[in-house]
Design a protein around this motif. Structure first.
Motif, PDB file in Angstrom:
ATOM      1  N   UNK A 116       0.847  -1.207   0.000  1.00 52.30           N
ATOM      2  CA  UNK A 116       0.000   0.000   0.000  1.00 52.30           C
ATOM      3  C   UNK A 116       0.878   1.251   0.000  1.00 52.30           C
ATOM      4  N   UNK A 117       1.925   1.254   0.803  1.00 53.12           N
ATOM      5  CA  UNK A 117       2.834   2.403   0.866  1.00 53.12           C
ATOM      6  C   UNK A 117       3.494   2.629  -0.507  1.00 53.12           C
ATOM      7  N   UNK A 118       3.849   1.567  -1.171  1.00 55.53           N
ATOM      8  CA  UNK A 118       4.474   1.665  -2.492  1.00 55.53           C
ATOM      9  C   UNK A 118       3.508   2.301  -3.496  1.00 55.53           C
ATOM     10  N   UNK A 119       2.261   1.864  -3.466  1.00 56.29           N
ATOM     11  CA  UNK A 119       1.260   2.427  -4.379  1.00 56.29           C
ATOM     12  C   UNK A 119       1.064   3.908  -4.100  1.00 56.29           C
ATOM     13  N   UNK A 120       0.946   4.281  -2.829  1.00 58.68           N
ATOM     14  CA  UNK A 120       0.761   5.692  -2.467  1.00 58.68           C
ATOM     15  C   UNK A 120       1.969   6.539  -2.865  1.00 58.68           C
ATOM     16  N   UNK A 121       3.161   6.003  -2.701  1.00 57.14           N
ATOM     17  CA  UNK A 121       4.383   6.753  -3.051  1.00 57.14           C
ATOM     18  C   UNK A 121       4.461   6.987  -4.568  1.00 57.14           C
ATOM     19  N   UNK A 122       3.986   6.044  -5.349  1.00 54.82           N
ATOM     20  CA  UNK A 122       4.038   6.185  -6.807  1.00 54.82           C
ATOM     21  C   UNK A 122       2.919   7.054  -7.367  1.00 54.82           C
ATOM     22  N   UNK A 123       1.925   7.363  -6.540  1.00 54.83           N
ATOM     23  CA  UNK A 123       0.844   8.243  -6.985  1.00 54.83           C
ATOM     24  C   UNK A 123       1.210   9.707  -6.803  1.00 54.83           C
ATOM     25  N   UNK A 124       2.216   9.970  -5.996  1.00 54.42           N
ATOM     26  CA  UNK A 124       2.605  11.358  -5.707  1.00 54.42           C
ATOM     27  C   UNK A 124       3.442  11.953  -6.808  1.00 54.42           C
TER      28      UNK A 124
END
Length: 80
Positions: free
Chosen positions: A72-80
């Motif tokens: 989940x953290x990886x997905x959120x980091x790549x959305x920024x």
């Protein structure tokens, strides 16, 4: 990975749930949720405990929870 099972694992990463709650979260019948939970049990992802007639499911261990959180953290980091 199956998106339904991924959603179940995500929900279980937050707290233990009974089959009825898993069904509601995943938008499945209780029977279909039980089937998906059995597959996750067979894969060593979830475990259950019985309390009377109810079965409560949780992730098998902290390592699986960390994998979910890291994903989940990886997905959120790549959305920024």
């Amino acid at each position: 990975a199956d998106p339904v099972r991924a959603g179940i694992v995500y929900a279980l990463a937050h707290r233990e749930l009974c089959v009825c709650d898993v069904a509601a979260v995943a938008g499945l019948s209780i029977s279909a949720a039980s089937h998906q939970l059995k597959r996750l049990r067979d894969q060593g992802v979830v475990r259950y405990r019985k309390e009377g007639r109810l079965a409560f499911y949780s992730l098998c261990d902290a390592h699986i929870r960390r994998l979910v959180e890291d994903g989940i953290a990886h997905v959120h980091a790549n959305q920024a």
